[in-house]
Design an enzyme around this catalytic site. Structure first.
Site, mmCIF file in Angstrom:
data_model
loop_
_atom_site.group_PDB
_atom_site.id
_atom_site.type_symbol
_atom_site.label_atom_id
_atom_site.label_comp_id
_atom_site.label_asym_id
_atom_site.label_seq_id
_atom_site.Cartn_x
_atom_site.Cartn_y
_atom_site.Cartn_z
ATOM 1 N N ASN A 156 0.884 -1.167 0.000
ATOM 2 C CA ASN A 156 0.000 0.000 0.000
ATOM 3 C C ASN A 156 0.927 1.224 0.000
ATOM 4 O O ASN A 156 1.382 1.672 1.044
ATOM 5 C CB ASN A 156 -0.880 -0.073 1.263
ATOM 6 N N HIS B 256 -10.898 4.913 -1.846
ATOM 7 C CA HIS B 256 -11.000 4.085 -0.630
ATOM 8 C C HIS B 256 -11.981 2.927 -0.843
ATOM 9 O O HIS B 256 -12.527 2.389 0.117
ATOM 10 C CB HIS B 256 -11.481 4.893 0.593
ATOM 11 N N ARG C 166 -6.583 18.062 3.422
ATOM 12 C CA ARG C 166 -7.349 18.420 2.213
ATOM 13 C C ARG C 166 -8.648 19.124 2.597
ATOM 14 O O ARG C 166 -9.292 18.743 3.577
ATOM 15 C CB ARG C 166 -7.678 17.162 1.398
HETATM 16 C C1 UVW Z 1 -7.407 8.058 -1.893
HETATM 17 C C2 UVW Z 1 -6.881 8.543 -0.599
HETATM 18 O O1 UVW Z 1 -7.216 9.621 -0.163
HETATM 19 O O2 UVW Z 1 -6.057 7.719 0.049
HETATM 20 P P1 UVW Z 1 -5.332 8.003 1.448
HETATM 21 O O3 UVW Z 1 -6.399 8.203 2.449
HETATM 22 O O4 UVW Z 1 -4.522 6.750 1.680
HETATM 23 O O5 UVW Z 1 -4.493 9.236 1.240
HETATM 24 MG MG MG Z 2 -5.603 4.897 4.399
#
Ligand code: UVW
Ligand code: MG
Ligand code: ADP
Length: 408
Positions: A15, A190, A251
Site C-alpha cells: 500500500n 477508498h 485536504r
Molecule cells: C485516496 C486517498 O485519499 O487515500 P489516502 O487516504 O490513503 O491518502
Molecule cells: Mg488509508
C-alpha cells in the site's frame, strides 16, 4: 482477464502512499480465520533526510531503523531485505503474488487485474487525476517486478467498488462534451475499504450484504463517505480526485469552485500553489495547524479556540453527508465508522450523529467510549439504525481478492 494460477499461498500486499509504504505478507492458507499474517511493515518519510522502517514479523522481534531511502524503489528494496532476513523474501516459492493498492483506475478497472505493460501504461495515464498516489503505486509495481519478474503483480483499484454508482450521481453538471473529452466525473476512492467494511457491517448484523443498506464513513488522513445499497455502492463523497467531499487531515474537501478563480485572479496564486494549498495545507491542518485528530482533540479539550472550530467544521461536513446519504438510500440499516479517526475517536462519532435521533441514528455513550477493538455496535438497542465501529483492513481485502484471482 489473464489468470495466472500459482502453487504458493503467500500474498505480499503493498500500500504505497505519497511518502510511505505499508506492507503485509499474508499466508492465505493459514490457520487463524483461514489467513495468517507473517509480517507487517511500514516505511515512512521516504525522500526526507532520514526515513524510518518498522518491520514486525509474526514470529520474532519487531525491528526499527532509520535509513537514507530517497525514493519508493529504495524503500521497497529495504522492506524486501527485511522480509528476506526472516526467510520470507520475494524469491520464496511460496509467494503466489504481490498485490498492489492502486488509487486511480478510472472507469475501466472494475476487478483485480494482473499487471502487464499495457495496464501500467493505463495507470500512468491516470497520474494527472491522482498525482499524490498513482506515481507511488507505479514505483511499487516496477520495483516488485524488478525484485522477482516471475511472480504475478496484481493491481487492486480504490475506484473499482465505485463503478456501480449510477450515472446521475457520478456526473457533474458540466458541459457534456468537455466532461467526456477530459473524462471528468466522480470516480470515488477508498473503495477496497468501503467494500470490506460494508460487508463486515452486514456480518455484524447477522444479515446478508445484499439485504443491508449501509453508510460507511472512512475517516483516516484522507476521508470519504459512501452509500452502499445491498452491497453495491450508489454514492461516494470523493470525486474526480481524492480532494472532494469531507474535511480531511490536510485536504479541504468541498469548496465553491470559484474559490480557485478568486485565488488565481485576486490573490495572484499560481495553479500549482493552489493545488498544494487545497491538498496539503487545508483541512484540519489549514484550520488549526494540526492534521492529526489526536492533537485536535487534545487542544480542543484544553479550550483551544482554533482546534474547536476545526473540529466543528469537520463534524458539520460529516453530518451533512450522513443526512444526504440517508436521503440517497431511503432506508438506512447501519452507519459504520472506520479508519484511524473513525475507529479511535469516540468524540468524533458522538458529535457526528448528535441531533440525528429523528433519523433513527444515535450512539449509546458507554458503548461508544468503551475500550474495545473489534467490530462492534455502539447504538442503543432500541435505535432504528445500527451505528457500528468496524476496523478496516485494506491489506487483507486486497490479499483476498488477489488470491481469489491467482491462488491454486
Ligand atoms: C485516496 C486517498 O485519499 O487515500 P489516502 O487516504 O490513503 O491518502
Ligand atoms: Mg488509508
Ligand atoms: N486514538 C486516536 N484518536 C483520534 N484520531 C486518531 C487516533 N489514532 C489515529 N488517529 C487518526 O487517524 C489518522 C490516520 O488514519 P489512517 O486510517 O491510518 O490514515 P491513512 O491510511 O490515510 O494514513 C491520523 O492522522 C490520526 O489523525
Amino acid at each position: 482477464m489473464t489468470r495466472t494460477r500459482r502453487a504458493g499461498s503467500r500474498v505480499l500486499v503493498l500500500n504505497s502512499g505519497s511518502s510511505s509504504v505499508k506492507y503485509q505478507l499474508l499466508d492465505m492458507n493459514g490457520t487463524v480465520h483461514g489467513t495468517a499474517r507473517l509480517a507487517t511493515g511500514l516505511v515512512e518519510r521516504i525522500g526526507e533526510r532520514s526515513a524510518r522502517l518498522v518491520h514486525t514479523p509474526a514470529h520474532g522481534e519487531r525491528r526499527e531503523r532509520e535509513a537514507d531511502l530517497p525514493d519508493h524503489r529504495a524503500a521497497l528494496t529495504a522492506a524486501a531485505e527485511e522480509l528476506a532476513a526472516d526467510g520470507l523474501g520475494l524469491d520464496a516459492p511460496e509467494l503466489a503474488a504481490v498485490g498492489h493498492r492502486v488509487v486511480h483506475g478510472g472507469r475501466w478497472f472494475t476487478e483485480p487485474t494482473v499487471v502487464d505493460e499495457g495496464v501500467l501504461a493505463e495507470i500512468e495515464r491516470l497520474v494527472p487525476l491522482a498525482p499524490l498516489h498513482n506515481p507511488a503505486n507505479i514505483a511499487g509495481i516496477r520495483t516488485a517486478m524488478a525484485l522477482n519478474g516471475d511472480v504475478p503483480q496484481v493491481a487492486v483499484f480504490d475506484t473499482a467498488f465505485h463503478t456501480t454508482i449510477p450515472e446521475h450521481a457520478a456526473r457533474y453538471a458540466l458541459d457534456a462534451k468537455t466532461a467526456e473529452e477530459h473524462r471528468i466525473r466522480k470516480y470515488g476512492f477508498h473503495g477496497t475499504s468501503h467494500a470490506y467494511v460494508a460487508r463486515r457491517t452486514a456480518a455484524l448484523l447477522g444479515r446478508e450484504p445484499s439485504a443491508v443498506n449501509v453508510i460507511v464513513l472512512h475517516l483516516g488522513n484522507g476521508a470519504s463517505a459512501s452509500a452502499v445499497a445491498g452491497g453495491r455502492c450508489v454514492e461516494t463523497s470523493m470525486g474526480l480526485t481524492p480532494l472532494e467531499g469531507l474535511v480531511m487531515g490536510t485536504r479541504s474537501g468541498d469548496i465553491d469552485p470559484a474559490v480557485v478563480f478568486h485565488l488565481s485572479r485576486v490573490a495572484g496564486l499560481a495553479m500549482e500553489d493552489i493545488d498544494v494549498l487545497l491538498n496539503q495545507r487545508s483541512g484540519l491542518m489549514g484550520l488549526c495547524g494540526d492534521n492529526d485528530m489526536r492533537e485536535v482533540l487534545r487542544r480542543r479539550a484544553e479550550g483551544d479556540e482554533e482546534a474547536r472550530l476545526a473540529f466543528d467544521v469537520y463534524i458539520h461536513r460529516l453530518k451533512k453527508y450522513i443526512g444526504a446519504y440517508c436521503a440517497v438510500l431511503g432506508r438506512v440499516d447501519a452507519v459504520a465508522f472506520t479508519a484511524g479517526v473513525g475507529e479511535n475517536a469516540a468524540p468524533v462519532r458522538s458529535a457526528a450523529v448528535a441531533g440525528l435521533e429523528g433519523l433513527g441514528i444515535e450512539v449509546d455513550e458507554p458503548a461508544n467510549t468503551a475500550r474495545e477493538s473489534g467490530p462492534r455496535l455502539i447504538s442503543p438497542e432500541y435505535a432504528r439504525v445500527a451505528v457500528a465501529v468496524v476496523p478496516t483492513d485494506e491489506e487483507l481485502e486486497i490479499a483476498t481478492q488477489v488470491f481469489a484471482l491467482v491462488g491454486s
